[in-house]
Design a protein around this motif. Structure first.
Motif, PDB file in Angstrom:
ATOM      1  N   ALA A  74       0.708  -5.204  -2.610  1.00  0.00           N
ATOM      2  CA  ALA A  74      -0.623  -5.066  -3.186  1.00  0.00           C
ATOM      3  C   ALA A  74      -0.771  -3.638  -3.708  1.00  0.00           C
ATOM      4  O   ALA A  74      -0.533  -2.674  -2.989  1.00  0.00           O
ATOM      5  CB  ALA A  74      -1.680  -5.356  -2.118  1.00  0.00           C
ATOM      6  N   GLY A  75      -1.147  -3.509  -4.964  1.00  0.00           N
ATOM      7  CA  GLY A  75      -1.224  -2.187  -5.577  1.00  0.00           C
ATOM      8  C   GLY A  75      -0.012  -1.858  -6.413  1.00  0.00           C
ATOM      9  O   GLY A  75       0.017  -0.812  -7.069  1.00  0.00           O
ATOM     10  N   GLY A  76       1.022  -2.731  -6.401  1.00  0.00           N
ATOM     11  CA  GLY A  76       2.187  -2.533  -7.249  1.00  0.00           C
ATOM     12  C   GLY A  76       3.044  -1.356  -6.826  1.00  0.00           C
ATOM     13  O   GLY A  76       3.008  -0.892  -5.676  1.00  0.00           O
ATOM     14  N   PHE A  77       3.818  -0.844  -7.775  1.00  0.00           N
ATOM     15  CA  PHE A  77       4.756   0.229  -7.455  1.00  0.00           C
ATOM     16  C   PHE A  77       4.065   1.511  -6.991  1.00  0.00           C
ATOM     17  O   PHE A  77       4.596   2.202  -6.111  1.00  0.00           O
ATOM     18  CB  PHE A  77       5.647   0.516  -8.665  1.00  0.00           C
ATOM     19  CG  PHE A  77       6.816   1.415  -8.349  1.00  0.00           C
ATOM     20  CD1 PHE A  77       7.722   1.074  -7.361  1.00  0.00           C
ATOM     21  CD2 PHE A  77       7.002   2.606  -9.034  1.00  0.00           C
ATOM     22  CE1 PHE A  77       8.798   1.905  -7.054  1.00  0.00           C
ATOM     23  CE2 PHE A  77       8.069   3.444  -8.743  1.00  0.00           C
ATOM     24  CZ  PHE A  77       8.973   3.088  -7.744  1.00  0.00           C
ATOM     25  N   PRO A  78       2.883   1.883  -7.520  1.00  0.00           N
ATOM     26  CA  PRO A  78       2.214   3.069  -6.970  1.00  0.00           C
ATOM     27  C   PRO A  78       1.942   2.950  -5.472  1.00  0.00           C
ATOM     28  O   PRO A  78       2.043   3.941  -4.740  1.00  0.00           O
ATOM     29  CB  PRO A  78       0.913   3.144  -7.779  1.00  0.00           C
ATOM     30  CG  PRO A  78       1.256   2.516  -9.091  1.00  0.00           C
ATOM     31  CD  PRO A  78       2.179   1.395  -8.737  1.00  0.00           C
ATOM     32  N   ALA A  79       1.608   1.742  -4.997  1.00  0.00           N
ATOM     33  CA  ALA A  79       1.401   1.557  -3.563  1.00  0.00           C
ATOM     34  C   ALA A  79       2.718   1.699  -2.802  1.00  0.00           C
ATOM     35  O   ALA A  79       2.758   2.225  -1.683  1.00  0.00           O
ATOM     36  CB  ALA A  79       0.771   0.194  -3.288  1.00  0.00           C
ATOM     37  N   ALA A  80       3.832   1.230  -3.408  1.00  0.00           N
ATOM     38  CA  ALA A  80       5.145   1.407  -2.782  1.00  0.00           C
ATOM     39  C   ALA A  80       5.489   2.893  -2.674  1.00  0.00           C
ATOM     40  O   ALA A  80       6.038   3.345  -1.666  1.00  0.00           O
ATOM     41  CB  ALA A  80       6.213   0.672  -3.581  1.00  0.00           C
ATOM     42  N   TRP A  83       7.204  10.444 -13.179  1.00  0.00           N
ATOM     43  CA  TRP A  83       6.218  10.685 -12.116  1.00  0.00           C
ATOM     44  C   TRP A  83       5.342   9.447 -11.939  1.00  0.00           C
ATOM     45  O   TRP A  83       4.831   8.883 -12.919  1.00  0.00           O
ATOM     46  CB  TRP A  83       5.356  11.895 -12.462  1.00  0.00           C
ATOM     47  CG  TRP A  83       4.217  12.121 -11.494  1.00  0.00           C
ATOM     48  CD1 TRP A  83       2.967  11.597 -11.554  1.00  0.00           C
ATOM     49  CD2 TRP A  83       4.256  12.926 -10.312  1.00  0.00           C
ATOM     50  NE1 TRP A  83       2.210  12.030 -10.491  1.00  0.00           N
ATOM     51  CE2 TRP A  83       2.973  12.846  -9.709  1.00  0.00           C
ATOM     52  CE3 TRP A  83       5.235  13.726  -9.725  1.00  0.00           C
ATOM     53  CZ2 TRP A  83       2.659  13.520  -8.541  1.00  0.00           C
ATOM     54  CZ3 TRP A  83       4.917  14.400  -8.555  1.00  0.00           C
ATOM     55  CH2 TRP A  83       3.652  14.299  -7.974  1.00  0.00           C
ATOM     56  N   VAL A  84       5.168   9.028 -10.689  1.00  0.00           N
ATOM     57  CA  VAL A  84       4.297   7.900 -10.369  1.00  0.00           C
ATOM     58  C   VAL A  84       3.261   8.389  -9.370  1.00  0.00           C
ATOM     59  O   VAL A  84       3.609   8.813  -8.257  1.00  0.00           O
ATOM     60  CB  VAL A  84       5.092   6.721  -9.772  1.00  0.00           C
ATOM     61  CG1 VAL A  84       4.143   5.569  -9.412  1.00  0.00           C
ATOM     62  CG2 VAL A  84       6.161   6.240 -10.746  1.00  0.00           C
ATOM     63  N   ALA A  85       2.004   8.352  -9.759  1.00  0.00           N
ATOM     64  CA  ALA A  85       0.940   8.782  -8.844  1.00  0.00           C
ATOM     65  C   ALA A  85       0.847   7.798  -7.689  1.00  0.00           C
ATOM     66  O   ALA A  85       0.679   6.596  -7.914  1.00  0.00           O
ATOM     67  CB  ALA A  85      -0.390   8.858  -9.585  1.00  0.00           C
ATOM     68  N   PRO A  86       0.979   8.271  -6.450  1.00  0.00           N
ATOM     69  CA  PRO A  86       0.974   7.346  -5.313  1.00  0.00           C
ATOM     70  C   PRO A  86      -0.398   6.736  -5.067  1.00  0.00           C
ATOM     71  O   PRO A  86      -1.432   7.346  -5.340  1.00  0.00           O
ATOM     72  CB  PRO A  86       1.394   8.234  -4.140  1.00  0.00           C
ATOM     73  CG  PRO A  86       0.989   9.614  -4.547  1.00  0.00           C
ATOM     74  CD  PRO A  86       1.160   9.668  -6.033  1.00  0.00           C
ATOM     75  N   MET A  87      -0.388   5.518  -4.553  1.00  0.00           N
ATOM     76  CA  MET A  87      -1.600   4.838  -4.127  1.00  0.00           C
ATOM     77  C   MET A  87      -1.434   4.507  -2.645  1.00  0.00           C
ATOM     78  O   MET A  87      -0.399   3.984  -2.236  1.00  0.00           O
ATOM     79  CB  MET A  87      -1.823   3.548  -4.926  1.00  0.00           C
ATOM     80  CG  MET A  87      -3.033   2.731  -4.473  1.00  0.00           C
ATOM     81  SD  MET A  87      -3.131   1.121  -5.314  1.00  0.00           S
ATOM     82  CE  MET A  87      -3.357   1.672  -7.008  1.00  0.00           C
ATOM     83  N   PHE A  88      -2.423   4.832  -1.850  1.00  0.00           N
ATOM     84  CA  PHE A  88      -2.328   4.617  -0.409  1.00  0.00           C
ATOM     85  C   PHE A  88      -3.111   3.363  -0.038  1.00  0.00           C
ATOM     86  O   PHE A  88      -4.303   3.404   0.269  1.00  0.00           O
ATOM     87  CB  PHE A  88      -2.829   5.851   0.340  1.00  0.00           C
ATOM     88  CG  PHE A  88      -2.027   7.081   0.035  1.00  0.00           C
ATOM     89  CD1 PHE A  88      -0.773   7.262   0.579  1.00  0.00           C
ATOM     90  CD2 PHE A  88      -2.505   8.044  -0.852  1.00  0.00           C
ATOM     91  CE1 PHE A  88      -0.011   8.393   0.281  1.00  0.00           C
ATOM     92  CE2 PHE A  88      -1.762   9.166  -1.155  1.00  0.00           C
ATOM     93  CZ  PHE A  88      -0.507   9.347  -0.592  1.00  0.00           C
ATOM     94  N   GLU A  89      -2.424   2.238  -0.111  1.00  0.00           N
ATOM     95  CA  GLU A  89      -2.978   0.936   0.227  1.00  0.00           C
ATOM     96  C   GLU A  89      -2.702   0.675   1.713  1.00  0.00           C
ATOM     97  O   GLU A  89      -1.534   0.595   2.122  1.00  0.00           O
ATOM     98  CB  GLU A  89      -2.323  -0.152  -0.626  1.00  0.00           C
ATOM     99  CG  GLU A  89      -2.741  -1.557  -0.317  1.00  0.00           C
ATOM    100  CD  GLU A  89      -4.180  -1.831  -0.685  1.00  0.00           C
ATOM    101  OE1 GLU A  89      -4.821  -2.627   0.023  1.00  0.00           O
ATOM    102  OE2 GLU A  89      -4.664  -1.246  -1.679  1.00  0.00           O
ATOM    103  N   PRO A  90      -3.724   0.538   2.552  1.00  0.00           N
ATOM    104  CA  PRO A  90      -3.506   0.439   4.009  1.00  0.00           C
ATOM    105  C   PRO A  90      -2.511  -0.648   4.404  1.00  0.00           C
ATOM    106  O   PRO A  90      -1.618  -0.403   5.226  1.00  0.00           O
ATOM    107  CB  PRO A  90      -4.905   0.154   4.551  1.00  0.00           C
ATOM    108  CG  PRO A  90      -5.832   0.768   3.553  1.00  0.00           C
ATOM    109  CD  PRO A  90      -5.171   0.562   2.220  1.00  0.00           C
ATOM    110  N   LEU A  91      -2.643  -1.844   3.838  1.00  0.00           N
ATOM    111  CA  LEU A  91      -1.733  -2.917   4.227  1.00  0.00           C
ATOM    112  C   LEU A  91      -0.297  -2.609   3.807  1.00  0.00           C
ATOM    113  O   LEU A  91       0.650  -2.917   4.533  1.00  0.00           O
ATOM    114  CB  LEU A  91      -2.193  -4.237   3.611  1.00  0.00           C
ATOM    115  CG  LEU A  91      -3.460  -4.857   4.222  1.00  0.00           C
ATOM    116  CD1 LEU A  91      -3.814  -6.145   3.502  1.00  0.00           C
ATOM    117  CD2 LEU A  91      -3.278  -5.098   5.708  1.00  0.00           C
TER     118      LEU A  91
END
Length: 404
Positions: free
Chosen positions: A84-90, A196-204
Motif C-alpha cells: 500500500a503506497g507503492g514503491f515510495p512506501a517500500a 531519488w524516491v521520496a519515502p512514504m511511511f505507511e504504518p502497515l
C-alpha cells in the motif's frame, strides 16, 4: 606474490556475489513497485553502499569483513508484492530497516534479542519466503522450455563440478539464449542513473515489510556472517559493523537500495586460506567491495536484459541462486525436534503468502510459530527412580570377630 592471492580472491568474491544474485535484487525491487529506472538505481545504490562499507570496515579493522546486499531480503520483496503506497512506501520500509540495524548496534539488548529469536523459527520464515521463488525453475520449464532447459542443465552440471560458478554459468546461458531470440535493446538506457524516491511511511507497510526485512537481514545475513568469520579465526566487534551497514542502508534507501549487511556465503571466499596470509586477507574483502561497486555500474545493462526476458525465466535464475539457501534454511528449521512443529507452522504460514489486516505473511509466520512455542506443553520432569534398599554394612572388618 603476497598481494596477488588476496586481490584475486577479492575479484572472485565480487564476481560471484554480483553474478549470483543481482537478478534477485532487480526482481525484488520490481515486485514492490519500482519502475525500470528505479530498479536500476536500487541495484546501483546497494552495490555502491556495500562497496563503501567494505572499504571503511576493512581499512579500519584490517580484518576480512565482506559486505553484500541482503539476498534473502530481496527474496522477501518478491514474496511481498506491491505494498500500500507503492514503491515510495517500500522505500520507507527500507529506511526503517536501516534505522533498526543502527539501533541494534547502539542498543545491545536489542541485538541480543534478535539473536535470541529461535533459529528454527527464523530459518523457517526464510524458507517460507524462498520456497515460491525456488519453484520458479519448474514453472519456467513448463512455460518456456526452450529457454529454461539449457539454463537448468548447465546449473546442475556446474553445481556438480564447479559449485561456486553454477549460478553465474546459468546466467550466461540465459543471456545467450535471450540473444538468439533477438531482444531489442534499442533505446535502452545502459548507463545507470541514481533516481531519488521520496519515502512514504505507511504504518502497515512498515510492519509487514520493514520489520521482516530487518529480521531476515539480521537472522540470515549478519549473525551467520559473524559465524563464518569466527570459523576462520576472525572475531570483529559486531557494533561498528551494524552501525556502518545500517547507516549506509539508510543512505541508499531513497535511491532504491533495500539493505546492505555482512556477507554470509561469499564471506568465506575472502576470509579463507585461498585469500592469502591471514594478515593480508582484509585486502580481499576491500577488493571485493570495490569490485561490487564497479559492477554496479552495469546495473543498466542488467535491467535492460531482464526487461526483455520472460518474467518466469528471470525468476527461474533467481530461484536457482537460492536453492542452497532454501536447503540450509529447511535443515536448520527442522533440526530441533522440540521446536519442529512450531517451525513447520512458521514455514507454512509464510509460504502461503496470504496477508491479513494488510500485513504480509512473513510477519504472521513468525507470530504463528512463536504462538506455537508458547502453547506447546511443557515437558514434565522425569520422576526420580526409587533408590534400591542398601544392604546393611557389617560393623566389623572382614575376617575379624566382634568382641562381645
Amino acid at each position: 606474490m603476497t598481494l596477488t592471492r588476496p586481490l584475486v580472491a577479492g575479484v572472485i568474491t565480487a564476481l560471484v556475489g554480483f553474478g549470483s544474485s543481482f537478478t534477485v535484487v532487480l526482481a525484488g525491487l520490481r515486485a514492490v513497485g519500482a519502475d525500470p529506472a528505479q530498479a536500476t538505481s536500487g541495484l546501483l545504490a546497494v552495490s555502491v553502499a556495500a562497496g563503501v562499507a567494505a572499504l571503511v570496515l576493512g581499512l579500519r579493522s584490517r580484518l576480512p569483513i565482506s559486505i553484500a546486499w541482503s539476498t534473502p531480503g530481496a527474496a522477501l520483496l518478491i514474496s511481498s508484492g506491491v505494498p500500500a503506497g507503492g514503491f515510495p512506501a517500500a522505500v520507507g520500509a527500507f529506511l526503517l530497516c536501516g534505522l533498526l540495524i543502527v539501533v541494534a548496534g547502539l542498543v545491545r539488548p536489542l541485538g541480543r534479542l534478535i539473536a535470541a529469536i529461535p533459529t528454527p523459527l527464523a530459518s523457517a520464515m526464510l524458507a517460507g519466503v524462498l520456497l515460491p521463488l525456488c519453484l520458479a525453475p519448474v514453472r519456467a520449464l513448463g512455460e518456456v522450455p526452450g529457454l529454461a532447459a539449457p539454463v537448468i542443465v548447465v546449473w546442475a552440471l556446474a553445481t556438480r563440478f564447479a559449485r561456486l560458478w553454477a549460478v553465474p554459468a546459468a546466467l550466461v546461458v540465459a543471456v545467450i539464449a535471450l540473444a538468439f531470440t533477438g531482444p531489442d535493446l534499442t533505446g535502452a538506457d545502459l548507463l545507470p542513473t541514481p533516481v531519488w524516491v521520496a519515502p512514504m511511511f505507511e504504518p502497515l507497510t512498515l510492519l509487514s515489510l520493514g520489520l521482516p526485512l530487518f529480521l531476515v537481514t539480521m537472522a540470515s545475513q549478519n549473525i551467520p556472517g559473524m559465524a563464518v568469520l569466527a570459523q576462520y579465526g576472525f572475531r570483529p566487534p559486531l557494533r561498528p559493523i551494524l552501525l556502518v551497514t545500517g547507516a549506509l542502508t539508510m543512505l541508499a534507501a531513497p535511491f532504491g537500495g533495500h539493505a546492505v549487511n555482512l556477507a554470509a556465503i561469499s564471506a568465506a571466499l575472502a576470509a579463507g586460506d585461498d585469500a592469502g596470509p591471514r594478515e593480508r586477507r582484509w585486502i580481499a574483502s576491500v577488493t571485493a567491495g570495490l569490485g561490487l561497486a564497479v559492477l554496479g555500474l552495469g546495473a543498466g545493462l542488467a535491467t535492460a536484459l531482464i526487461l526483455v526476458a520472460p518474467p518466469v525465466l528471470v525468476q527461474a535464475v533467481a530461484g536457482l541462486a537460492l536453492i542452497g539457501a532454501l536447503a540450509s534454511s529447511l535443515t536448520a528449521a527442522v533440526g530441533d525436534v522440540g521446536r519442529r512443529e512450531a517451525a513447520v507452522v512458521t514455514f507454512a504460514v509464510t509460504a502461503a503468502g496470504v496477508a491479513f489486516l494488510g500485513i504480509g505473511s512473513a510477519f504472521w509466520g513468525l507470530v504463528a510459530g512463536a504462538a506455537m512455542l508458547l502453547l506447546r506443553p511443557r515437558p514434565t520432569a522425569p520422576t526420580a527412580p526409587t533408590a534400591p534398599p542398601v544392604a546393611a554394612t557389617p560393623t566389623t572388618a572382614p575376617g575379624r570377630h566382634r568382641r562381645e
